[in-house]
Design an enzyme around this catalytic site. Structure first.
Site, short mmCIF file in Angstrom:
data_model
loop_
_atom_site.label_atom_id
_atom_site.label_comp_id
_atom_site.label_asym_id
_atom_site.label_seq_id
_atom_site.Cartn_x
_atom_site.Cartn_y
_atom_site.Cartn_z
N GLU A 170 0.85 -1.29 0.09
CA GLU A 170 -0.14 -0.20 -0.04
C GLU A 170 0.90 1.27 0.02
OE1 GLU A 170 -3.42 0.39 -0.68
OE2 GLU A 170 -2.74 2.44 -0.58
N LYS B 271 8.34 -1.41 -2.48
CA LYS B 271 7.49 -0.86 -1.40
C LYS B 271 8.44 -0.07 -0.46
CE LYS B 271 4.86 1.06 1.30
NZ LYS B 271 4.22 2.17 1.23
N CYS C 168 6.27 4.33 9.15
CA CYS C 168 6.68 3.72 7.78
C CYS C 168 8.27 4.02 7.37
CB CYS C 168 5.98 3.97 6.81
SG CYS C 168 4.32 3.11 6.77
P1 NAD Z 1 -1.75 -0.75 12.74
O1 NAD Z 1 -0.77 -1.12 13.77
O2 NAD Z 1 -2.61 0.63 12.61
O3 NAD Z 1 -2.79 -2.01 12.14
C1 NAD Z 1 -2.49 -3.30 12.30
C2 NAD Z 1 -3.65 -3.84 13.09
O4 NAD Z 1 -3.48 -5.30 13.01
C3 NAD Z 1 -3.87 -3.71 14.60
O5 NAD Z 1 -5.12 -3.21 14.71
C4 NAD Z 1 -3.76 -5.12 15.18
O6 NAD Z 1 -4.44 -5.39 16.47
C5 NAD Z 1 -4.12 -6.07 14.10
N1 NAD Z 1 -3.39 -7.47 14.02
C6 NAD Z 1 -2.34 -7.85 14.39
N2 NAD Z 1 -2.26 -9.02 14.43
C7 NAD Z 1 -3.38 -9.61 14.14
C8 NAD Z 1 -3.85 -10.72 13.90
N3 NAD Z 1 -3.08 -12.03 14.20
N4 NAD Z 1 -5.08 -11.09 13.67
C9 NAD Z 1 -5.98 -9.85 13.52
N5 NAD Z 1 -5.48 -8.73 13.67
C10 NAD Z 1 -4.11 -8.58 14.14
O7 NAD Z 1 -0.64 -0.58 11.34
P2 NAD Z 1 -1.06 0.01 10.05
O8 NAD Z 1 -0.46 1.38 10.13
O9 NAD Z 1 -2.41 -0.21 9.52
O10 NAD Z 1 0.14 -0.88 9.07
C11 NAD Z 1 -0.30 -2.21 8.52
C12 NAD Z 1 0.87 -2.61 7.64
O11 NAD Z 1 0.66 -1.68 6.52
C13 NAD Z 1 2.26 -2.48 8.28
O12 NAD Z 1 3.28 -3.40 7.61
C14 NAD Z 1 2.95 -1.06 7.49
O13 NAD Z 1 4.22 -0.94 7.22
C15 NAD Z 1 1.89 -1.07 6.15
N6 NAD Z 1 1.85 0.48 5.83
C16 NAD Z 1 1.35 1.28 6.68
C17 NAD Z 1 1.24 2.67 6.02
C18 NAD Z 1 0.56 3.64 6.86
O14 NAD Z 1 0.45 4.74 6.52
N7 NAD Z 1 0.34 3.32 8.22
C19 NAD Z 1 1.25 2.96 4.60
C20 NAD Z 1 1.66 1.67 3.69
C21 NAD Z 1 1.83 0.66 4.29
C1 UDX Z 2 4.80 7.41 3.76
C2 UDX Z 2 4.58 7.28 2.23
O1 UDX Z 2 4.50 8.76 1.67
C3 UDX Z 2 3.58 6.58 1.59
O2 UDX Z 2 3.63 6.41 0.34
C4 UDX Z 2 3.66 5.08 2.48
O3 UDX Z 2 2.51 4.23 2.05
C5 UDX Z 2 3.76 5.35 3.96
O4 UDX Z 2 4.69 6.06 4.29
P1 UDX Z 2 3.19 8.83 5.61
O5 UDX Z 2 4.29 8.37 6.53
O6 UDX Z 2 2.09 8.49 6.06
O7 UDX Z 2 3.43 8.00 4.19
O8 UDX Z 2 3.29 10.35 5.43
P2 UDX Z 2 4.24 11.18 4.47
O9 UDX Z 2 3.59 12.45 3.83
O10 UDX Z 2 5.17 10.51 3.63
O11 UDX Z 2 5.24 11.87 5.57
C6 UDX Z 2 6.17 11.19 6.33
C7 UDX Z 2 6.85 12.34 7.12
O12 UDX Z 2 7.90 13.09 6.57
C8 UDX Z 2 6.09 13.13 8.01
O13 UDX Z 2 6.76 13.17 9.26
C9 UDX Z 2 6.09 14.31 7.33
O14 UDX Z 2 5.85 15.84 8.09
C10 UDX Z 2 7.44 14.42 6.87
N1 UDX Z 2 7.90 15.07 5.52
C11 UDX Z 2 7.18 14.93 4.36
C12 UDX Z 2 8.59 16.40 5.63
O15 UDX Z 2 9.45 16.62 6.56
N2 UDX Z 2 8.92 17.30 4.44
C13 UDX Z 2 8.40 16.72 3.31
O16 UDX Z 2 8.69 17.45 2.48
C14 UDX Z 2 7.26 15.67 3.34
#
Ligand code: NAD
Ligand code: UDX
Length: 465
Positions: free
Chosen positions: A163, A222, A278
């Site tokens: 994602e 990713k 991330c």
């Molecule tokens: P998160 O911690 O917000 O959510 C993960 C959820 O999974 C939690 O609610 C947890 O309770 C649940 N969980 C864990 N083990 C489980 C199980 N065995 N069965 C059912 N539920 C279970 O995490 P997130 O931010 O949503 O990230 C999820 C993944 O996506 C990570 O690998 C992260 O690196 C990736 N990712 C995150 C972002 C972001 O912006 N947060 C963007 C891109 C990718």
């Molecule tokens: C990032 C990636 O952008 C996204 O594609 C991936 O799926 C998850 O990780 P996120 O961490 O949610 O997303 O936010 P992002 O907008 O990338 O910002 C990350 C951090 O960098 C924040 O703390 C933001 O304030 C900082 N940032 C971003 C800067 O300090 N300067 C910039 O110019 C851009």
């Protein structure tokens, strides 16, 4: 090609919740069930009061409101959802390991593995299993090995579908994705699985934006995308330090280099340092993988992005101490913002946590105001660091609900998150309330230097002397 009727997503977090809500919204004929083991989280996804959803994202509550109970469901019945779904997304957390081999760098895959074992145990019909979580390269093969050794005759196709949404713009990013990446086996059944998953995204995205690759390329891409984005922030932050020692202005430098179409204008905003769940995690993972393949120089190269980010956070805290006459002991410092960026309630790896920690070590008295982050989260973030006892954290750091009143008799304000509302404040009123000289440390380059100085503030803006 098989028609999809039911999908489920394991993990109702910042990715699973918004992604599945958008899929349900765009694919009314598909039933989408998001499951999690965390009962409180699921209860909040089901709360009638949409302001209580566990994830704050602009536009999200409207989408949840119009689909929940129709073809979008949130539940803790994990096994039932696995059993019924044709496609299962794994979207659980993959934090940095805090123990054992790879501690502090490698991704902890225990939650993903538990999901795979659970799917293996429950599934009675063929399934497509989709890695939505960010995973190290070659994880799909580990999942495959767990799933294929169940002996119950069920066929599993494993796809990688990382994602790319950013928090704060998740809904928009999902609806207008630059690309969707689908990695899978090159076998006929692997290709069919990729096409089936692609058909979901084709409900709202042009086919050209859906890239199919092999599974390893998808997993690696990713990590690399996040590493490149974070690298830009660390690069501009490195230059911001140089600007502060010269008469160069980082905004002017960003504009000057960003107008080169080969460089481009995005991700060139100097800041107190990047946060979020991330960037750091995924780069550390990339460093770990590189070194484990014997590529020491490659690991060292990417690690520097993190080293620079830590430097930037430390530098900001040190600037506050040195400007306040080398002591902040007993001084009242107001934090505007705790979230790692605007428009999210997520605080994971937020720069605010580390700046607060450094200032609390200097015995500052901090008052935090953030429009979306709860008191519970702020204290949990500090307690997790373990630098001080929970009692001491609560004694030295307080939470404000009124950001203007909080500034009464304050020595300084530090802006840690770029919330738009901070721009709309009556800064003259704030100036009148504060002790003089009144200092503002702008870690987000949110306000105008001239205007702030005209109002009487001693104003420090990252990247400007
Ligand atoms: P998160 O911690 O917000 O959510 C993960 C959820 O999974 C939690 O609610 C947890 O309770 C649940 N969980 C864990 N083990 C489980 C199980 N065995 N069965 C059912 N539920 C279970 O995490 P997130 O931010 O949503 O990230 C999820 C993944 O996506 C990570 O690998 C992260 O690196 C990736 N990712 C995150 C972002 C972001 O912006 N947060 C963007 C891109 C990718
Ligand atoms: C990032 C990636 O952008 C996204 O594609 C991936 O799926 C998850 O990780 P996120 O961490 O949610 O997303 O936010 P992002 O907008 O990338 O910002 C990350 C951090 O960098 C924040 O703390 C933001 O304030 C900082 N940032 C971003 C800067 O300090 N300067 C910039 O110019 C851009």
């Amino acid at each position: 090609m098989k028609k999809v009727n039911k999908i489920c997503c394991i993990g109702a977090g910042y990715v699973g919740g918004p992604t599945m809500s958008v899929i349900a919204n765009q694919c009314p004929e598909i039933t989408v069930t998001v499951v999690d083991i965390n009962q409180e989280r699921i209860d909040r996804w089901n709360d009638e009061d949409l302001d209580k959803l566990p994830v704050y994202e602009p536009g999200l509550k409207e989408i949840v409101a119009s689909n929940r109970g129709k073809n979008l469901f949130f539940s803790t019945e994990v096994d039932k959802a696995i059993d019924e779904a044709e496609i299962i997304f794994i979207s659980v957390n993959t934090p940095t390991k805090t123990y054992g081999k790879g501690k502090g760098q490698a991704a902890d895959l225990k939650y993903v593995e538990l999901c795979a074992r659970n799917i293996a145990k429950v599934a009675k019909t063929d399934k497509i299993v989709v890695e939505k979580s960010t995973l190290p390269v070659r994880t799909a093969s580990a999942i495959k090995s767990i799933l294929q050794n169940t002996g119950n005759g069920v066929n599993f196709e494993i796809l990688s579908n990382p994602e790319f949404l950013a928090e704060g713009t998740a809904v928009e990013d999902l609806l207008e994705a630059d690309r969707v990446l689908i990695g899978g086996d090159e076998t006929p059944s692997g290709k069919e699985a990729k096409d089936i998953l692609s058909s979901i995204y084709e409900h709202w995205l042009p086919k050209e934006r859906i890239l199919q690759t092999n599974v390893w390329s998808s997993e690696l891409s990713k990590l690399v995308a996040n590493a490149f984005l974070a690298q830009r922030v660390s690069s501009i932050n490195a230059i911001s330090a140089l600007c502060e020692r010269t008469d160069a202005n980082i905004s002017e430098v960003s504009r000057a280099i960003g107008t080169d179409s080969r460089i481009g204008p995005k991700f060139l905003n100097a800041s107190v340092g990047f946060g979020g769940s991330c960037f750091q995690k995924d780069i550390l993972n990339l460093v770990y993988i590189s070194r484990s393949f014997g590529l020491q120089e490659v690991g060292d190269y990417w690690e520097q992005v993190i080293i620079m980010n830590d430097y930037q956070k430390r530098r900001f805290a040190e600037k506050i101490v040195s400007t306040l006459y080398n002591t902040v002991s007993g001084k009242k410092i107001i934090f505007y913002g705790w979230a790692f960026k605007k428009d999210t309630n997520d605080t994971r790896e937020s720069a605010a946590i580390y700046v607060a920690d450094a200032l609390l070590e200097e015995k500052a008295e901090i008052i935090v105001y953030d429009p979306k982050v709860t008191e519970k989260t702020i204290y949990a973030d500090l307690d997790y660091l373990g630098t001080r006892s929970p009692e001491e954290n609560r004694k030295l750091l307080k939470i404000a609900t009124n950001p203007i009143e909080a500034t009464k008799d304050a020595h300084a304000i530090a802006i840690l998150t770029e919330w738009e509302e901070f721009k709309t404040y009556d800064w003259s009123e704030i100036y009148d309330k504060m002790l003089k000289p009144a200092f503002v440390f702008d870690g987000r380059r949110l306000l105008f230097k001239d205007e702030m100085e005209q109002k009487g503030f001693q104003y420090y803006k990252i990247g400007q002397s």
